[in-house]
Design a protein around this motif. Structure first.
Motif: not given
Length: 188
Positions: A166-185
């Motif tokens: 979010t623009i408010l600066g909410a952040m999280r740590m994540a790891k690889e997934r088997t399927t891509a999201n809408n942006e292809g990540d």
């Protein structure tokens, strides 16, 4: 009598020595042990190396996360725009936290693990070869990048990212997934 006891103890010691001199492992037994150790090492080494790479990435991900959090914290504390900067210098990913008014080349740079690289999925803004994320005096993101993603220089599918949601600066740590999201990540 003393001489006889002494001779008897020498004979007993000699018999004891001879009895143990014949004990031990035969060549076929030793070869079986060596082959078994080789098989176990062959099976275990790739898993061990993958475990070590994952640990390195987890450590680097934590450093990236805390660098970004530190920039956000300093921005609210000092009521100035601060930024977290990332670059690759001589094949090593580096990070720095500094006021946005300070040129990134003059910042105090810290190295991540030498086996870590910035992944192509990283979407932070680039200025003069430096990827950056800025926070205003309220701790909000000045412009919304999506994430910084790191992976191993030696390949593999393991990725770690810090995702700013979010623009408010909410952040999280994540790891690889088997399927891509809408942006292809794959790291989200």
């Amino acid at each position: 009598m003393d001489t006889q006891v002494h001779l008897q103890s020498l004979v007993n010691a000699k018999n004891l020595f001879n009895k143990h001199a014949n004990s031990g492992f035969t060549l076929p037994e030793m070869l079986v042990v060596v082959v078994l150790i080789g098989i176990l090492a062959t099976l275990g080494i790739p898993n061990w190396l993958a475990f070590v790479e994952t640990c390195r990435l987890n450590t680097a991900q934590s450093e990236v996360y805390y660098a970004i959090r530190q920039a956000q914290s300093q921005a609210t504390k000092e009521k100035l725009t601060w930024q977290a900067s990332f670059r690759e210098q001589n094949g090593i990913v580096q990070w720095a936290v500094h006021p946005a008014t300070v040129n990134a080349s003059n910042a105090n740079w810290n190295n991540l693990d030498a086996n870590v690289r910035l992944d192509a999925e990283t979407t932070l803004q680039i200025s003069n070869g430096v990827r950056q994320i800025k926070f205003n005096y309220k701790g909000n993101i000045v412009s919304l990048p999506r994430s910084i993603t790191i992976s191993s220089k030696y390949g593999g599918k393991v990725k770690r990212c810090v995702y700013i949601s979010t623009i408010l600066g909410a952040m999280r740590m994540a790891k690889e997934r088997t399927t891509a999201n809408n942006e292809g990540d794959y790291c989200y």
